[in-house]
Design an enzyme around this catalytic site. Structure first.
Site, PDB file in Angstrom:
ATOM      1  N   HIS A 216       1.064  -0.482  -0.989  1.00  0.00           N
ATOM      2  CA  HIS A 216       1.243  -0.477  -0.235  1.00  0.00           C
ATOM      3  C   HIS A 216       1.874   1.451  -0.807  1.00  0.00           C
ATOM      4  O   HIS A 216       2.574   1.325  -1.369  1.00  0.00           O
ATOM      5  CB  HIS A 216       2.390  -1.352  -0.237  1.00  0.00           C
ATOM      6  CG  HIS A 216       2.146  -2.664  -0.063  1.00  0.00           C
ATOM      7  ND1 HIS A 216       2.987  -3.643   1.100  1.00  0.00           N
ATOM      8  CD2 HIS A 216       1.406  -3.326  -0.656  1.00  0.00           C
ATOM      9  CE1 HIS A 216       2.356  -4.439   1.410  1.00  0.00           C
ATOM     10  NE2 HIS A 216       1.853  -5.120   0.131  1.00  0.00           N
TER      11      HIS A 216
ATOM     12  N   ARG B 123       4.275   3.013   1.772  1.00  0.00           N
ATOM     13  CA  ARG B 123       6.028   3.163   2.286  1.00  0.00           C
ATOM     14  C   ARG B 123       6.114   4.374   3.399  1.00  0.00           C
ATOM     15  O   ARG B 123       7.740   4.105   3.657  1.00  0.00           O
ATOM     16  CB  ARG B 123       6.464   2.877   1.168  1.00  0.00           C
ATOM     17  CG  ARG B 123       6.250   1.526  -0.330  1.00  0.00           C
ATOM     18  CD  ARG B 123       6.558   1.190   0.661  1.00  0.00           C
ATOM     19  NE  ARG B 123       6.769  -0.503  -0.897  1.00  0.00           N
ATOM     20  CZ  ARG B 123       6.943  -1.210  -0.563  1.00  0.00           C
ATOM     21  NH1 ARG B 123       6.368  -1.709   0.572  1.00  0.00           N
ATOM     22  NH2 ARG B 123       6.518  -2.139  -1.652  1.00  0.00           N
TER      23      ARG B 123
ATOM     24  N   HIS C 221      -4.339 -11.375  -1.982  1.00  0.00           N
ATOM     25  CA  HIS C 221      -4.367 -11.367  -3.076  1.00  0.00           C
ATOM     26  C   HIS C 221      -3.770 -12.946  -3.202  1.00  0.00           C
ATOM     27  O   HIS C 221      -3.127 -14.030  -2.997  1.00  0.00           O
ATOM     28  CB  HIS C 221      -2.924 -11.333  -2.991  1.00  0.00           C
ATOM     29  CG  HIS C 221      -1.642 -11.358  -1.472  1.00  0.00           C
ATOM     30  ND1 HIS C 221      -2.044 -12.151  -0.736  1.00  0.00           N
ATOM     31  CD2 HIS C 221      -1.124 -10.581  -0.823  1.00  0.00           C
ATOM     32  CE1 HIS C 221      -0.750 -12.346   0.115  1.00  0.00           C
ATOM     33  NE2 HIS C 221      -0.356 -10.778  -0.107  1.00  0.00           N
TER      34      HIS C 221
ATOM     35  N   ASP D 268      -2.625  -4.960  -4.892  1.00  0.00           N
ATOM     36  CA  ASP D 268      -1.767  -5.208  -3.832  1.00  0.00           C
ATOM     37  C   ASP D 268      -0.341  -4.223  -4.942  1.00  0.00           C
ATOM     38  O   ASP D 268       0.787  -4.780  -4.867  1.00  0.00           O
ATOM     39  CB  ASP D 268      -1.200  -6.517  -4.468  1.00  0.00           C
ATOM     40  CG  ASP D 268      -0.240  -7.077  -2.924  1.00  0.00           C
ATOM     41  OD1 ASP D 268       0.250  -6.274  -2.735  1.00  0.00           O
ATOM     42  OD2 ASP D 268       0.562  -8.190  -3.491  1.00  0.00           O
TER      43      ASP D 268
ATOM     44  N   HIS E 200       8.556  -0.202  -5.138  1.00  0.00           N
ATOM     45  CA  HIS E 200       9.853  -0.417  -4.806  1.00  0.00           C
ATOM     46  C   HIS E 200      11.148   0.145  -5.382  1.00  0.00           C
ATOM     47  O   HIS E 200      10.758   0.648  -7.226  1.00  0.00           O
ATOM     48  CB  HIS E 200      10.666  -1.722  -5.325  1.00  0.00           C
ATOM     49  CG  HIS E 200      10.311  -2.882  -4.378  1.00  0.00           C
ATOM     50  ND1 HIS E 200      10.587  -2.645  -2.629  1.00  0.00           N
ATOM     51  CD2 HIS E 200       9.177  -3.607  -4.688  1.00  0.00           C
ATOM     52  CE1 HIS E 200       9.455  -3.469  -2.574  1.00  0.00           C
ATOM     53  NE2 HIS E 200       8.730  -4.594  -3.146  1.00  0.00           N
TER      54      HIS E 200
ATOM     55  N   GLY F  32       6.578  -7.453  -5.661  1.00  0.00           N
ATOM     56  CA  GLY F  32       6.085  -6.557  -5.978  1.00  0.00           C
ATOM     57  C   GLY F  32       6.224  -5.681  -6.981  1.00  0.00           C
ATOM     58  O   GLY F  32       6.902  -5.308  -7.300  1.00  0.00           O
TER      59      GLY F  32
END
Length: 402
Positions: A48, A50, A217, A289, A293, A308
């Site tokens: 990710h 973002r 996952h 994964d 954040h 996460g």
């Protein structure tokens, strides 16, 4: 530039002081990498980054830097972005952010449904040539008919459906594994059934459609068993797990947001089932994964923190330390899981100049403050590990050097 990796050993050939060749074959630079091992650089089909939409968590630039520092040269960002890449126009917004990445190859996913809402199929035809596969990762597709239609469409386009398997009707407000730790500390649990029941549904749809299907996952023992049986039945199925599910269990949990991810870290029986699945070929690959954040979002304890954790800069050393050094896996098997298999399954570029160099004897403490990723939340903070990435080459170009 051509690079002579002086003193390193090529894992594949056993050659001492191997050469990595870029576009310029006339100039030679000697890198002193005595005692290191050169391996095929890694590919991560589940990250990710973002951007666009959430660049306060991570950017393409910081994500790519983290990947390179971890030995990765190909990554596939998930579509939980704003705008969601569910059309040619919205995908173009992400492609614009990716631009001409100076470091590594970044190949995005397209969403299965518009807005990842699970109701109406995205413009899969329009996006197909520019995406690695289709997924609504972060959300399970709840409607059976929508998933059936998605599989039929993906099959016609020659694309993989990558499923985040989660039955919302079974979540019951849970946020960590529904096990002993949750019971002892008064936390709402996420049952394993919420994962494996949707895998069970999807495998029936795969049987009916012949779609190429990949499970994201995987965390539960029952999920491994279902996928094993599907493979034995000849279905076109693959799956991934992540380092935290292979190394940690609910016994390692602390009341800290750095231990919160979805699916959650589960019990020892689940961890062992995943290792067994790797050993017998049921589990095809390891993905991180990588889900950064902000510090504020991860500082609210297990109940309130965002789901996460980050993983690109810790994946290899953690797995090498806990699986290879104790003899659970060979180094060659770990490279297969992190490089060979994801590239083969997803058709990712393979280049002889994609090389990562590690000092396997270097022991150090995982320090999130030193991460290139903007995300610093990892359950491995403070862990002593072996295997430091010393250099990463993408297409023969040096993209990271310690």
């Amino acid at each position: 530039m051509t690079y002579l990796l002086k003193g390193a050993v090529d894992l594949k050939t056993g050659e001492k002081s191997p050469v990595v060749t870029g576009e310029d074959k006339t100039n030679v630079e000697i890198l002193n990498l005595e005692g290191c091992v050169a391996v095929p650089a890694f590919a991560d089909v589940h990250v990710h980054f973002r951007e666009p939409g959430f660049s306060y968590k991570e950017t393409i630039e910081t994500g790519a830097a983290a990947a390179a520092a971890g030995g990765f040269t190909a990554v596939c960002p998930m579509p939980n972005l704003s705008p969601v890449p569910d059309s040619v126009k919205n995908l173009a917004a992400e492609q614009s952010c990716i631009g001409e990445s100076p470091k590594i190859r970044i190949i995005p996913y397209g969403a299965i449904t518009i807005g990842r809402q699970g109701e109406t199929l995205s413009d899969m035809e329009g996006m197909a040539k520019d995406v690695v596969a289709f997924t609504d990762d972060g959300s399970g597709v709840q409607n059976d008919g929508v998933m059936l239609a998605a599989m039929e469409r993906a099959k016609s386009l020659g694309k993989i459906i990558c499923a985040h398997c989660e039955d919302n009707s079974l979540l019951n407000g849970g946020y960590i594994h529904d096990g002993e730790y949750a019971k002892a500390h008064g936390h709402a649990g996420i049952c394993s059934e919420s994962e494996y029941k949707q895998i069970e549904r999807d495998l029936e749809l795969v049987k009916n459609t012949g779609c190429a299907y990949h499970v994201c996952h995987v965390s539960a023992a029952e999920s491994v068993d279902l996928i094993r049986k599907a493979k034995q039945a000849g279905l076109n199925v693959s799956c991934e797990t992540a380092p935290h599910y292979l190394v940690l269990t609910e016994n390692d949990l602390q009341g800290d947001g750095r231990f919160k991810m979805n699916p959650p870290i589960r019990a020892e029986r689940d961890r062992q089932a995943l290792i067994d699945g790797i050993l017998d070929g049921t589990v095809d690959m390891i993905a991180t994964d990588h889900a950064p954040h902000s510090a504020e979002e991860k500082a609210k304890g297990l109940k309130e923190s965002a789901m996460g954790v980050v993983g690109l800069e810790t994946a290899f050393p953690v797995l090498y330390t806990h699986l290879v050094k104790p003899g659970v896996l060979t180094l060659e098997k770990l490279i297969e899981l992190m490089s060979t298999n994801p590239r083969k399954r997803f058709g990712l570029p393979e280049h002889p100049g994609d090389v990562a160099v590690f000092d396997l004897s270097d022991e150090y403490e995982v320090d999130p403050a030193a991460f290139f990723s903007m995300g610093k939340s990892t359950p491995f903070a403070g862990m002593r590990v072996f295997g430091r990435c010393m250099a990463t080459f993408c297409g023969g170009n040096l993209v990271w050097r310690r």
